[in-house]
Design an enzyme around this catalytic site. Sequence first.
Site, PDB file in Angstrom:
ATOM      1  N   ARG A  12      40.328  26.529 -31.194  1.00  0.00           N
ATOM      2  CA  ARG A  12      40.194  26.911 -32.606  1.00  0.00           C
ATOM      3  C   ARG A  12      40.489  28.397 -32.709  1.00  0.00           C
ATOM      4  O   ARG A  12      39.848  29.217 -32.065  1.00  0.00           O
ATOM      5  CB  ARG A  12      38.784  26.617 -33.120  1.00  0.00           C
ATOM      6  CG  ARG A  12      38.619  26.971 -34.577  1.00  0.00           C
ATOM      7  CD  ARG A  12      37.341  26.375 -35.150  1.00  0.00           C
ATOM      8  NE  ARG A  12      37.211  26.766 -36.530  1.00  0.00           N
ATOM      9  CZ  ARG A  12      36.418  27.760 -36.946  1.00  0.00           C
ATOM     10  NH1 ARG A  12      35.672  28.422 -36.087  1.00  0.00           N
ATOM     11  NH2 ARG A  12      36.353  28.057 -38.218  1.00  0.00           N
ATOM     12  N   ASN A  15      40.703  34.384 -35.053  1.00  0.00           N
ATOM     13  CA  ASN A  15      41.393  35.546 -35.615  1.00  0.00           C
ATOM     14  C   ASN A  15      42.878  35.418 -35.250  1.00  0.00           C
ATOM     15  O   ASN A  15      43.299  35.860 -34.178  1.00  0.00           O
ATOM     16  CB  ASN A  15      40.796  36.840 -35.046  1.00  0.00           C
ATOM     17  CG  ASN A  15      41.403  38.079 -35.655  1.00  0.00           C
ATOM     18  OD1 ASN A  15      42.545  38.087 -36.092  1.00  0.00           O
ATOM     19  ND2 ASN A  15      40.621  39.156 -35.652  1.00  0.00           N
ATOM     20  N   PRO A  16      43.691  34.815 -36.111  1.00  0.00           N
ATOM     21  CA  PRO A  16      45.094  34.552 -35.779  1.00  0.00           C
ATOM     22  C   PRO A  16      45.897  35.805 -35.433  1.00  0.00           C
ATOM     23  O   PRO A  16      46.686  35.791 -34.494  1.00  0.00           O
ATOM     24  CB  PRO A  16      45.656  33.879 -37.033  1.00  0.00           C
ATOM     25  CG  PRO A  16      44.472  33.373 -37.770  1.00  0.00           C
ATOM     26  CD  PRO A  16      43.338  34.281 -37.425  1.00  0.00           C
ATOM     27  N   LYS A  83      39.387  28.926 -27.259  1.00  0.00           N
ATOM     28  CA  LYS A  83      39.739  29.037 -25.840  1.00  0.00           C
ATOM     29  C   LYS A  83      40.170  30.465 -25.554  1.00  0.00           C
ATOM     30  O   LYS A  83      40.562  31.202 -26.454  1.00  0.00           O
ATOM     31  CB  LYS A  83      40.910  28.112 -25.496  1.00  0.00           C
ATOM     32  CG  LYS A  83      40.596  26.650 -25.554  1.00  0.00           C
ATOM     33  CD  LYS A  83      41.809  25.852 -25.135  1.00  0.00           C
ATOM     34  CE  LYS A  83      41.503  24.363 -25.137  1.00  0.00           C
ATOM     35  NZ  LYS A  83      42.674  23.590 -24.727  1.00  0.00           N
ATOM     36  N   VAL A  85      42.763  33.178 -24.498  1.00  0.00           N
ATOM     37  CA  VAL A  85      44.221  33.232 -24.623  1.00  0.00           C
ATOM     38  C   VAL A  85      44.807  34.553 -24.135  1.00  0.00           C
ATOM     39  O   VAL A  85      46.014  34.746 -24.189  1.00  0.00           O
ATOM     40  CB  VAL A  85      44.688  33.002 -26.075  1.00  0.00           C
ATOM     41  CG1 VAL A  85      44.323  31.618 -26.556  1.00  0.00           C
ATOM     42  CG2 VAL A  85      44.146  34.062 -27.002  1.00  0.00           C
ATOM     43  N   GLU A  87      45.716  36.151 -21.370  1.00  0.00           N
ATOM     44  CA  GLU A  87      46.835  36.261 -20.438  1.00  0.00           C
ATOM     45  C   GLU A  87      47.486  34.916 -20.154  1.00  0.00           C
ATOM     46  O   GLU A  87      48.246  34.780 -19.209  1.00  0.00           O
ATOM     47  CB  GLU A  87      46.364  36.920 -19.153  1.00  0.00           C
ATOM     48  CG  GLU A  87      45.930  38.354 -19.400  1.00  0.00           C
ATOM     49  CD  GLU A  87      45.256  38.993 -18.208  1.00  0.00           C
ATOM     50  OE1 GLU A  87      44.937  38.274 -17.256  1.00  0.00           O
ATOM     51  OE2 GLU A  87      45.056  40.212 -18.241  1.00  0.00           O
TER      52      GLU A  87
END
Length: 143
Positions: A12, A15-16, A83, A85, A87
């Site tokens: 989910r 913060n895009p 999750k 992300v 690296e």
Amino acid sequence: MEQILAAVDAGRVINPLLTEARIQGSLAQGLGSALSEELLYDAKGQPLTKHLGDYHLYNAVDMPRTQVYLVETTEPAGPFGAKAVSEVAMGAVAPAIANAVASATGIRLPLLPLTPERILRAWHAQLQAQAQAQPPAQEPIRS
């Protein structure tokens, strides 16, 4: 390189903008390890790469266009279904570039970074090996 594309299962996305920026950073790290970042040592084990100017890090100016696709799923163990992300995209960059070089040249290099000098050296070695493997031209039979 014109463009680098990454599709990442981010769980989910909370913060895009930040998530995309972190993935772009990992793409830059991957490009650096694949193409330019290398610590060199002399025969005595002393570092030859002593200054940051000798160790090229990819920065915003060097980066090709990037396109990031965030694939949202739910991770029950992650906070709010998210999750990690930071690296995750870095690991795929070097193999993708190595495969592109192999596809274009027939050369698979076992060592990173894939510098132009290494590619050319391997290409010349491959051409020499092919020339040596070919049977010599036969003299025409004269009567």
